[in-house]
Design an enzyme around this catalytic site. Structure first.
Site, PDB file in Angstrom:
ATOM      1  N   GLY A  87     -12.973  24.638  -1.285  1.00  0.00           N
ATOM      2  CA  GLY A  87     -12.679  23.208  -1.194  1.00  0.00           C
ATOM      3  C   GLY A  87     -13.759  22.389  -0.516  1.00  0.00           C
ATOM      4  O   GLY A  87     -13.561  21.228  -0.191  1.00  0.00           O
TER       5      GLY A  87
ATOM      6  N   GLU B 125      -5.779  30.563   3.015  1.00  0.00           N
ATOM      7  CA  GLU B 125      -4.901  29.518   3.563  1.00  0.00           C
ATOM      8  C   GLU B 125      -3.596  30.115   4.078  1.00  0.00           C
ATOM      9  O   GLU B 125      -3.027  29.644   5.054  1.00  0.00           O
ATOM     10  CB  GLU B 125      -4.654  28.436   2.493  1.00  0.00           C
ATOM     11  CG  GLU B 125      -5.903  27.588   2.287  1.00  0.00           C
ATOM     12  CD  GLU B 125      -6.068  27.011   0.886  1.00  0.00           C
ATOM     13  OE1 GLU B 125      -5.088  26.980   0.120  1.00  0.00           O
ATOM     14  OE2 GLU B 125      -7.203  26.611   0.562  1.00  0.00           O
TER      15      GLU B 125
ATOM     16  N   GLU C 224     -13.368  35.220  -1.854  1.00  0.00           N
ATOM     17  CA  GLU C 224     -13.427  33.775  -1.625  1.00  0.00           C
ATOM     18  C   GLU C 224     -13.964  33.506  -0.225  1.00  0.00           C
ATOM     19  O   GLU C 224     -13.180  33.500   0.745  1.00  0.00           O
ATOM     20  CB  GLU C 224     -12.027  33.159  -1.751  1.00  0.00           C
ATOM     21  CG  GLU C 224     -11.396  33.359  -3.107  1.00  0.00           C
ATOM     22  CD  GLU C 224     -10.323  32.320  -3.378  1.00  0.00           C
ATOM     23  OE1 GLU C 224     -10.426  31.649  -4.415  1.00  0.00           O
ATOM     24  OE2 GLU C 224      -9.412  32.171  -2.552  1.00  0.00           O
TER      25      GLU C 224
ATOM     26  N   LYS D 209      -2.327  25.429  -5.886  1.00  0.00           N
ATOM     27  CA  LYS D 209      -1.962  25.159  -4.482  1.00  0.00           C
ATOM     28  C   LYS D 209      -0.756  24.201  -4.437  1.00  0.00           C
ATOM     29  O   LYS D 209       0.094  24.255  -5.327  1.00  0.00           O
ATOM     30  CB  LYS D 209      -3.176  24.641  -3.716  1.00  0.00           C
ATOM     31  CG  LYS D 209      -4.366  25.597  -3.835  1.00  0.00           C
ATOM     32  CD  LYS D 209      -5.488  25.311  -2.882  1.00  0.00           C
ATOM     33  CE  LYS D 209      -6.612  26.307  -3.129  1.00  0.00           C
ATOM     34  NZ  LYS D 209      -7.720  26.157  -2.200  1.00  0.00           N
TER      35      LYS D 209
ATOM     36  N   SER E 255     -15.208  26.614  -4.634  1.00  0.00           N
ATOM     37  CA  SER E 255     -15.985  25.526  -5.245  1.00  0.00           C
ATOM     38  C   SER E 255     -16.641  25.931  -6.565  1.00  0.00           C
ATOM     39  O   SER E 255     -17.740  25.476  -6.888  1.00  0.00           O
ATOM     40  CB  SER E 255     -17.025  24.983  -4.264  1.00  0.00           C
ATOM     41  OG  SER E 255     -16.380  24.439  -3.136  1.00  0.00           O
TER      42      SER E 255
ATOM     43  N   ASN F 276      -5.560  28.297  -9.293  1.00  0.00           N
ATOM     44  CA  ASN F 276      -4.634  28.227  -8.168  1.00  0.00           C
ATOM     45  C   ASN F 276      -4.358  26.747  -7.893  1.00  0.00           C
ATOM     46  O   ASN F 276      -5.197  26.053  -7.346  1.00  0.00           O
ATOM     47  CB  ASN F 276      -5.290  28.911  -6.952  1.00  0.00           C
ATOM     48  CG  ASN F 276      -4.462  28.782  -5.695  1.00  0.00           C
ATOM     49  OD1 ASN F 276      -3.324  28.334  -5.737  1.00  0.00           O
ATOM     50  ND2 ASN F 276      -5.048  29.172  -4.570  1.00  0.00           N
TER      51      ASN F 276
ATOM     52  N   HIS G  50      -4.325  34.857   0.235  1.00  0.00           N
ATOM     53  CA  HIS G  50      -5.259  33.724   0.197  1.00  0.00           C
ATOM     54  C   HIS G  50      -5.571  33.305   1.642  1.00  0.00           C
ATOM     55  O   HIS G  50      -4.698  33.360   2.512  1.00  0.00           O
ATOM     56  CB  HIS G  50      -4.635  32.561  -0.582  1.00  0.00           C
ATOM     57  CG  HIS G  50      -5.620  31.486  -0.873  1.00  0.00           C
ATOM     58  ND1 HIS G  50      -5.992  30.562   0.075  1.00  0.00           N
ATOM     59  CD2 HIS G  50      -6.355  31.207  -1.979  1.00  0.00           C
ATOM     60  CE1 HIS G  50      -6.909  29.750  -0.444  1.00  0.00           C
ATOM     61  NE2 HIS G  50      -7.138  30.129  -1.700  1.00  0.00           N
TER      62      HIS G  50
HETATM   63  P1  PGA Z   1     -11.627  25.692  -4.638  1.00  0.00           P
HETATM   64  O1  PGA Z   1     -10.473  26.731  -4.159  1.00  0.00           O
HETATM   65  O2  PGA Z   1     -12.027  26.098  -6.022  1.00  0.00           O
HETATM   66  O3  PGA Z   1     -10.965  24.343  -4.562  1.00  0.00           O
HETATM   67  O4  PGA Z   1     -12.765  25.837  -3.674  1.00  0.00           O
HETATM   68  C1  PGA Z   1     -10.518  28.078  -4.507  1.00  0.00           C
HETATM   69  C2  PGA Z   1      -9.300  28.774  -3.944  1.00  0.00           C
HETATM   70  O5  PGA Z   1      -8.922  28.481  -2.807  1.00  0.00           O
HETATM   71  O6  PGA Z   1      -8.679  29.630  -4.617  1.00  0.00           O
END
Ligand code: PGA
Length: 253
Positions: free
Chosen positions: A176, A100, A170, A11, A216, A9, A98
């Protein structure tokens, strides 16, 4: 058999040129280094879908995803992108729900259900995200929280529609942050998710559903996470922006 999947992803990262070099590097590494049976997916920002998709076409392990989709079919929805548009430029998967998008764009369970329907109706496969915030885990309510997310958006799908769905767990506190869920925390939640799915749909469909871990995930922890019985791969954020790291994660199966 469950599909093993590693999805990147991207983003809101990369310019056009950077996106093209990243996908070319991933394409080469997957061709040269990945032997096993694994589906690799890249999810670039909307403007780069078509060009990135063209570069994935000669690779039978590499597929294209969008990071979002409109719940509407077409019409006066300024700034939105429909499932049929995504399909017309070669997209095969769509990330839906997601954290976010739930957080910053206030996407609720009903909206996500409509997005799932719109996506599946076009023959695309949704990657449906779920996961709890830290306060829910600290209060030991994480199973109920995730169970409700699944129920509120997925349970209205038919068995046939559900067959197209991939789930990504997640935990928000791991996204992140550099703080990943332990392999035991991931496994117990994935097993719980699969059990919930088996109550909503055919047991066989639940068994065959790929459930990805995200948060992560990196080349150092992917092997242990992917070794868990109910972890069928990963949804990777930060580490998917570096081709070497992403390829090493893919090779962790
Ligand atoms: P990350 O994000 O691997 O940077 O923690 C995962 C995601 O949000 O899909």
């Amino acid at each position: 058999m469950r599909k093993r999947i590693v999805a990147g992803n991207w983003k809101m990262n990369k310019t056009y040129e950077e996106a093209l070099s990243l996908v070319s590097e991933i394409d080469n590494m997957v061709k040269d280094e990945v032997n096993g049976d694994v589906t690799v997916i890249v999810a670039p920002p909307f403007p780069f879908l078509q060009s990135v998709g063209k570069l994935t076409q000669g690779n039978d392990k590499l597929y294209l995803a969008a990071q979002n989709v409109s719940e509407h079919e077409s019409g006066a929805y300024t700034g939105e992108v429909s499932a049929s548009m995504l399909k017309s430029v070669g997209t095969e998967y769509v990330i839906i729900g997601h954290s976010e998008r739930r957080m910053y764009h206030h996407e609720d369970a009903q909206t996500l259900y409509k997005k799932l329907k719109a996506t599946i109706a076009q023959g695309l496969k949704p990657i449906f995200c779920c996961g709890e915030p830290l306060e829910e885990r600290d209060a030991d309510r994480h199973f109920d929280y995730v169970g409700k997310q699944l129920h509120d958006s997925l349970s209205y799908l038919s068995n046939e529609e559900f067959d197209q769905v991939i789930v990504a767990y997640e935990p928000i506190w791991a996204i992140g942050t550099g703080r990943t869920a332990s392999s035991q925390q991931a496994q117990e939640m994935h097993a719980y998710i699969r059990e919930q799915l088996s109550r909503m749909f055919d047991a066989e469909a639940a068994f065959n559903c790929s459930i990805l871990y995200g948060g992560s995930c990196n080349p150092g922890n992917a092997k242990e996470l992917f070794a868990q019985e109910d972890v069928d791969g990963g949804l990777i954020g930060g580490a998917s922006l570096k081709s070497r790291d992403f390829a090493d994660i893919i090779k962790s199966f």
